[in-house]
Enzyme design. Structure first.
Site, mmCIF file in Angstrom:
data_model
loop_
_atom_site.group_PDB
_atom_site.id
_atom_site.type_symbol
_atom_site.label_atom_id
_atom_site.label_comp_id
_atom_site.label_asym_id
_atom_site.label_seq_id
_atom_site.Cartn_x
_atom_site.Cartn_y
_atom_site.Cartn_z
ATOM 1 C CD GLU A 64 -2.841 -0.031 2.507
ATOM 2 O OE1 GLU A 64 -2.652 -0.917 3.486
ATOM 3 O OE2 GLU A 64 -3.229 1.125 3.045
ATOM 4 C CG ASP A 68 0.283 6.878 -0.880
ATOM 5 O OD1 ASP A 68 -0.964 7.328 -1.133
ATOM 6 O OD2 ASP A 68 1.402 7.314 -0.461
ATOM 7 C CG ASN A 133 -6.569 0.549 2.835
ATOM 8 O OD1 ASN A 133 -6.659 1.595 2.384
ATOM 9 N ND2 ASN A 133 -7.153 0.066 4.103
ATOM 10 C CD GLU A 136 -3.296 3.980 -1.234
ATOM 11 O OE1 GLU A 136 -3.067 5.190 -1.228
ATOM 12 O OE2 GLU A 136 -3.047 3.373 0.014
#
Lengths: 248, 248
Positions: A64, A68, A133, A136
């Site tokens: 994640e 991101d 989540n 990502e």
């Protein structure tokens, strides 16, 4: 505690389940993944308590963080080149809108990534943010599997092109559906939206929409609501006909 | 208002000043830049009120946004691979330390980027953050000039390798200088730190240090203080001798 069944069993390699996972992934990615393990990790919830041979946890949380960061830089570069008039504050604000928790949750849902999640906690207990989540983490897995430029291409093709619309984010265009309908009416073109897929419930709800103009399918889209699928199909059709629409 | 003189005049192309700028840049970058305009922009303060032929502002502020994003993803990928045990919270915290305003200001100073800045505001009025801001803009310019993987290589070679030390950020290693001195004493090696460069004042202050061990120069470093230059040289030497130091 019930173990949520998913379409792969990550403890086995090259199982029939892997074959299905590979095929489904390939269809979402638009290319063949090299290393399924990255994607399996992206869909493994910490409740599975998995570890690798070195005792490191196998779940999506680290991915994640990586995804991101990759989304952040790809979107930054896109905005930088796309909006030469935008100052630093504008660019920062637009990027925040694009990578907002809410938007990432929608993307995760539209890609229907939750079908892959392996967890000992039932879906009902995940909360809404699970979609963003794992979305990502999925981007993080693509980066690890294929490198930055591939990951960037994926983000452009599958996220920026269909979903990121600076005019809409700025509030300049309210709806592509209404723009398109207006144009069809002006040009005396027949059009209708056909729902060709309607399945799942709750978190897994999904719609497929085909947009017909003068008896030809000009665009298709899938999303978590009929309205959203119609809007995405309309935007796709808008770009197909843009030169004709803009010159009117 | 006085115009701060710098070593290039961006209104002219291929001037003798461009030649000096090109040479100095090449030495900092470790490669030849393709398009000087990106770097000129990275060093142009908004007080110059410059615009391009389309009326878009020419200054470093947009490039700061871009550079920040590129640093963020390169550092994220580095931490991800370097610290397989670190969870999302740890990785996020470590990245924040590395790209902290304070650290970026130090990097900007160590690269002595302020020598290139073109401004109508005098240096005294800039404040400390100018160093970090133009450092980020510089990274943005490298990305535009050479693309992601080149930019990533630059960040690895010129920032991560000499400056980013996970053990130190975690507080595990207090000082490479003391580690190295301890090893030299144990091994009965002669060592001394020689200052070979000491120039500039205030924001432009700069030191060059050579570390001699047994009458051979084993590492060199430049920084804004003697202490920092010695520490960087010590770290470089530490990695040269690491296999010998670790087996003791």
């Amino acid at each position: 505690m019930r173990i949520i069944k998913n379409i792969f069993q990550s403890s086995r390699s090259h199982s029939p389940e892997d074959g299905i996972f590979f095929d489904k992934l390939t269809s979402i990615l638009g290319f063949k993944p090299n290393n399924l393990e990255h994607y399996k990790k992206a869909f493994t919830h910490r409740s599975m308590n998995k570890t690798d041979e070195n005792g490191h946890a196998i779940n999506y949380e680290r991915l994640e963080f990586l995804g991101d960061a990759m989304l952040g830089s790809v979107i930054a570069a896109h905005l930088f080149s796309k909006v030469p008039t935008g100052d630093e504050g504008y660019l920062t604000k637009m990027r925040s809108k694009i990578v907002s928790r809410e938007h990432l949750n929608e993307l995760g849902k539209d890609f229907n990534l939750i079908q892959f999640v392996e967890s000992k906690v039932s879906f009902q207990h995940f909360g809404e943010n699970i979609h963003g989540n794992i979305f990502e983490a999925f981007i993080g897995a693509i980066y690890l599997d294929k490198g930055y430029s591939f990951c960037e291409k994926f983000i452009h093709k599958k996220i920026i092109k269909p979903y990121v619309d600076i005019d809409r984010l700025e509030g300049k265009v309210i709806s592509y559906k209404s723009l398109l309908i207006e144009w069809c009416q002006k040009e005396k073109k027949q059009f209708h939206y056909e729902i060709y897929d309607d399945n799942g419930t709750g978190n897994l709800k999904h719609f497929g929409v085909k947009l017909h103009i003068d008896n030809k399918i000009v665009a298709k889209a899938r999303a978590t609501s009929k309205k959203k699928a119609e809007e995405i199909a309309s935007k796709r059709a808008y770009f197909v006909f843009q030169s004709q629409i803009d010159t009117k």
